[in-house]
Design a protein around this motif. Structure first.
Motif, PDB file in Angstrom:
ATOM      1  N   GLN A  31      57.723 -31.083 -20.697  1.00  0.00           N
ATOM      2  CA  GLN A  31      59.271 -30.118 -20.812  1.00  0.00           C
ATOM      3  C   GLN A  31      60.523 -30.338 -20.449  1.00  0.00           C
ATOM      4  O   GLN A  31      61.282 -29.926 -21.666  1.00  0.00           O
ATOM      5  CB  GLN A  31      58.781 -28.563 -20.210  1.00  0.00           C
ATOM      6  CG  GLN A  31      56.869 -28.445 -20.646  1.00  0.00           C
ATOM      7  CD  GLN A  31      56.852 -27.723 -19.978  1.00  0.00           C
ATOM      8  OE1 GLN A  31      56.930 -27.311 -18.792  1.00  0.00           O
ATOM      9  NE2 GLN A  31      55.567 -26.204 -20.517  1.00  0.00           N
ATOM     10  N   MET A  35      63.511 -30.758 -23.320  1.00  0.00           N
ATOM     11  CA  MET A  35      64.582 -29.820 -23.520  1.00  0.00           C
ATOM     12  C   MET A  35      65.939 -29.564 -23.331  1.00  0.00           C
ATOM     13  O   MET A  35      67.009 -29.975 -24.154  1.00  0.00           O
ATOM     14  CB  MET A  35      64.169 -28.561 -22.243  1.00  0.00           C
ATOM     15  CG  MET A  35      63.213 -27.341 -22.482  1.00  0.00           C
ATOM     16  SD  MET A  35      62.337 -26.652 -21.217  1.00  0.00           S
ATOM     17  CE  MET A  35      64.043 -24.525 -21.449  1.00  0.00           C
ATOM     18  N   ASP A  40      69.938 -28.613 -23.974  1.00  0.00           N
ATOM     19  CA  ASP A  40      69.674 -27.977 -22.702  1.00  0.00           C
ATOM     20  C   ASP A  40      70.723 -28.414 -21.590  1.00  0.00           C
ATOM     21  O   ASP A  40      70.575 -29.455 -21.423  1.00  0.00           O
ATOM     22  CB  ASP A  40      68.134 -26.961 -22.706  1.00  0.00           C
ATOM     23  CG  ASP A  40      67.831 -26.768 -24.074  1.00  0.00           C
ATOM     24  OD1 ASP A  40      68.689 -26.512 -24.401  1.00  0.00           O
ATOM     25  OD2 ASP A  40      67.082 -26.395 -23.986  1.00  0.00           O
ATOM     26  N   GLN A  44      69.587 -23.493 -18.703  1.00  0.00           N
ATOM     27  CA  GLN A  44      68.673 -22.767 -19.913  1.00  0.00           C
ATOM     28  C   GLN A  44      68.279 -22.600 -19.045  1.00  0.00           C
ATOM     29  O   GLN A  44      66.383 -22.389 -19.197  1.00  0.00           O
ATOM     30  CB  GLN A  44      69.906 -23.347 -20.724  1.00  0.00           C
ATOM     31  CG  GLN A  44      71.010 -23.233 -21.043  1.00  0.00           C
ATOM     32  CD  GLN A  44      71.008 -24.160 -22.636  1.00  0.00           C
ATOM     33  OE1 GLN A  44      71.423 -24.903 -22.879  1.00  0.00           O
ATOM     34  NE2 GLN A  44      71.375 -23.180 -24.029  1.00  0.00           N
ATOM     35  N   ILE A  45      67.535 -24.622 -19.107  1.00  0.00           N
ATOM     36  CA  ILE A  45      66.347 -24.798 -18.619  1.00  0.00           C
ATOM     37  C   ILE A  45      65.138 -24.124 -17.451  1.00  0.00           C
ATOM     38  O   ILE A  45      64.100 -23.758 -17.462  1.00  0.00           O
ATOM     39  CB  ILE A  45      66.366 -26.724 -17.808  1.00  0.00           C
ATOM     40  CG1 ILE A  45      66.088 -27.465 -19.421  1.00  0.00           C
ATOM     41  CG2 ILE A  45      64.518 -26.873 -17.639  1.00  0.00           C
ATOM     42  CD1 ILE A  45      67.179 -28.730 -19.269  1.00  0.00           C
ATOM     43  N   HIS A  47      66.318 -21.276 -16.865  1.00  0.00           N
ATOM     44  CA  HIS A  47      66.254 -19.836 -17.209  1.00  0.00           C
ATOM     45  C   HIS A  47      64.867 -19.891 -17.861  1.00  0.00           C
ATOM     46  O   HIS A  47      63.860 -18.666 -17.103  1.00  0.00           O
ATOM     47  CB  HIS A  47      67.311 -19.354 -17.609  1.00  0.00           C
ATOM     48  CG  HIS A  47      66.864 -17.637 -18.286  1.00  0.00           C
ATOM     49  ND1 HIS A  47      66.991 -16.705 -17.772  1.00  0.00           N
ATOM     50  CD2 HIS A  47      66.285 -17.635 -19.799  1.00  0.00           C
ATOM     51  CE1 HIS A  47      66.077 -15.971 -18.070  1.00  0.00           C
ATOM     52  NE2 HIS A  47      66.690 -15.936 -19.975  1.00  0.00           N
ATOM     53  N   ASN A  48      64.700 -20.744 -19.176  1.00  0.00           N
ATOM     54  CA  ASN A  48      63.805 -20.743 -19.681  1.00  0.00           C
ATOM     55  C   ASN A  48      62.124 -20.791 -19.019  1.00  0.00           C
ATOM     56  O   ASN A  48      61.246 -20.566 -19.575  1.00  0.00           O
ATOM     57  CB  ASN A  48      63.822 -21.476 -20.732  1.00  0.00           C
ATOM     58  CG  ASN A  48      64.986 -21.152 -22.217  1.00  0.00           C
ATOM     59  OD1 ASN A  48      64.924 -20.270 -21.886  1.00  0.00           O
ATOM     60  ND2 ASN A  48      65.656 -21.990 -22.650  1.00  0.00           N
ATOM     61  N   ASN A  50      62.051 -21.176 -15.734  1.00  0.00           N
ATOM     62  CA  ASN A  50      61.499 -19.947 -14.605  1.00  0.00           C
ATOM     63  C   ASN A  50      60.921 -20.643 -13.710  1.00  0.00           C
ATOM     64  O   ASN A  50      60.475 -20.110 -12.739  1.00  0.00           O
ATOM     65  CB  ASN A  50      60.162 -18.864 -14.985  1.00  0.00           C
ATOM     66  CG  ASN A  50      60.439 -17.767 -13.935  1.00  0.00           C
ATOM     67  OD1 ASN A  50      61.779 -17.148 -13.516  1.00  0.00           O
ATOM     68  ND2 ASN A  50      59.102 -16.724 -13.213  1.00  0.00           N
TER      69      ASN A  50
END
Length: 85
Positions: A31, A35, A40, A44-45, A47-48, A50
């Motif tokens: 994942q 990203m 990204d 960003q990673i 945040h997305n 968590n």
């Protein structure tokens, strides 16, 4: 990482990588790498997914080690070429 064997060999056209195991990376590592391949940034990673930025960095470090990549771009190249992501 003993079950993940990655071999580098040289051909007349430059380096080619062969990954003997289809998915040497964990789901989360794939994942993160996907990203990164999409452009990204770590924030960003983080945040997305968590997770903390330090956890993102930890995953990237593990990814590079597992597929013997010199840097993140090289990891993306290896992963794309070997259909890991």
């Amino acid at each position: 990482y003993t079950d993940t064997q990655i071999h580098r060999y040289h051909s007349g056209w430059g380096e080619t990588w062969k990954v003997q195991r289809k998915n040497p990376l964990s789901l989360r590592e794939r994942q993160v790498l996907r990203m990164l391949a999409q452009g990204d940034e770590y924030s960003q990673i983080s945040h997305n997914l968590n997770i903390s930025i330090n956890t993102v960095k930890f995953h990237v470090k593990n990814i590079k080690h597992k597929i013997q990549a010199r840097n993140t771009n090289h990891a993306i190249h290896i992963a794309n070429r070997n259909e890991i992501i």
